[in-house]
Design an enzyme around this catalytic site. Sequence first.
Site, short mmCIF file in Angstrom:
data_model
loop_
_atom_site.label_atom_id
_atom_site.label_comp_id
_atom_site.label_asym_id
_atom_site.label_seq_id
_atom_site.Cartn_x
_atom_site.Cartn_y
_atom_site.Cartn_z
N LEU A 288 -25.49 -4.00 3.51
CA LEU A 288 -24.30 -3.50 2.84
C LEU A 288 -24.50 -3.69 1.34
CD1 LEU A 288 -21.34 -4.97 4.97
CD2 LEU A 288 -22.25 -2.64 5.03
N ASP A 289 -23.93 -2.79 0.55
CA ASP A 289 -23.96 -2.95 -0.90
C ASP A 289 -23.38 -4.30 -1.28
OD1 ASP A 289 -24.93 -0.37 -1.09
OD2 ASP A 289 -22.98 0.51 -1.57
N LYS A 290 -23.82 -4.83 -2.41
CA LYS A 290 -23.33 -6.14 -2.87
C LYS A 290 -21.80 -6.22 -2.86
CE LYS A 290 -23.34 -6.94 -7.32
NZ LYS A 290 -21.89 -7.20 -7.61
N ARG B 258 -19.05 6.02 -1.26
CA ARG B 258 -18.56 5.97 -2.64
C ARG B 258 -18.72 7.31 -3.34
NH1 ARG B 258 -21.46 0.23 -4.17
NH2 ARG B 258 -20.33 0.41 -6.13
#
Length: 223
Positions: free
Chosen positions: A68-70, A169
């Site tokens: 997962l993205d930060k 996003r």
Amino acid sequence: MPQPSPQTFIYTPPTEPWIDPVAVDDDIVVLNKPSGLLSVAGRDPALADCLQARVRERFPTATMVHRLDKDTSGIVVMARHKGALAHIGQQFEKRETEKRYIARVWGEVREEEGLIDLPLGVDWANKPRQRVDRETGRPAQTRYRVTGREGGITRLELVPLTGRTHQLRVHLLAIGHPILGDAFYAEGEVLAAADRLQLHAQMLGFRHPADGSMRGYSAPCPF
């Protein structure tokens, strides 16, 4: 237009050293990753603190199956041995997993549900950002469903049918509804509307390496 990418990256991960597993057995560790923590370490020693490093303090062989993205929180699965890694990793490659995200986005989304079908590619002038690229981009599809309206803000359930970098996003930005608190793709009021990216991986389902049965793991949305 989004603000230029920052020239310096200041990494301030959450201070809690241990994250209680959602589930653990001989094959896997399932966790609820907090926002702000990298899934795996970066090349810079300053980016060594990450979910994988923390989990390996108790489960030394645990390896990330996916990331997962930060700034995205939510369900992540780690494999405890090579067989489990290959078994689950293949499901991600073949798009056989089930994923569900929750997001809060700017504006009133008109349709109650829909499909975003826009190809994505690297925004080379603003790496690591991605962008809609109708000429050379890779296919990307996201299903969405409205689950709440909050006076100029819409809460969505998102199901990514593909797994492109920053897919959710960029897709939401492309239809005019950027995710609140998104430091990469939002600006002004949208960026200031939340103190973190309002994107959470609520559920992940996959066939368990022990017996092949389909199992789902979830974590409540923190916003």
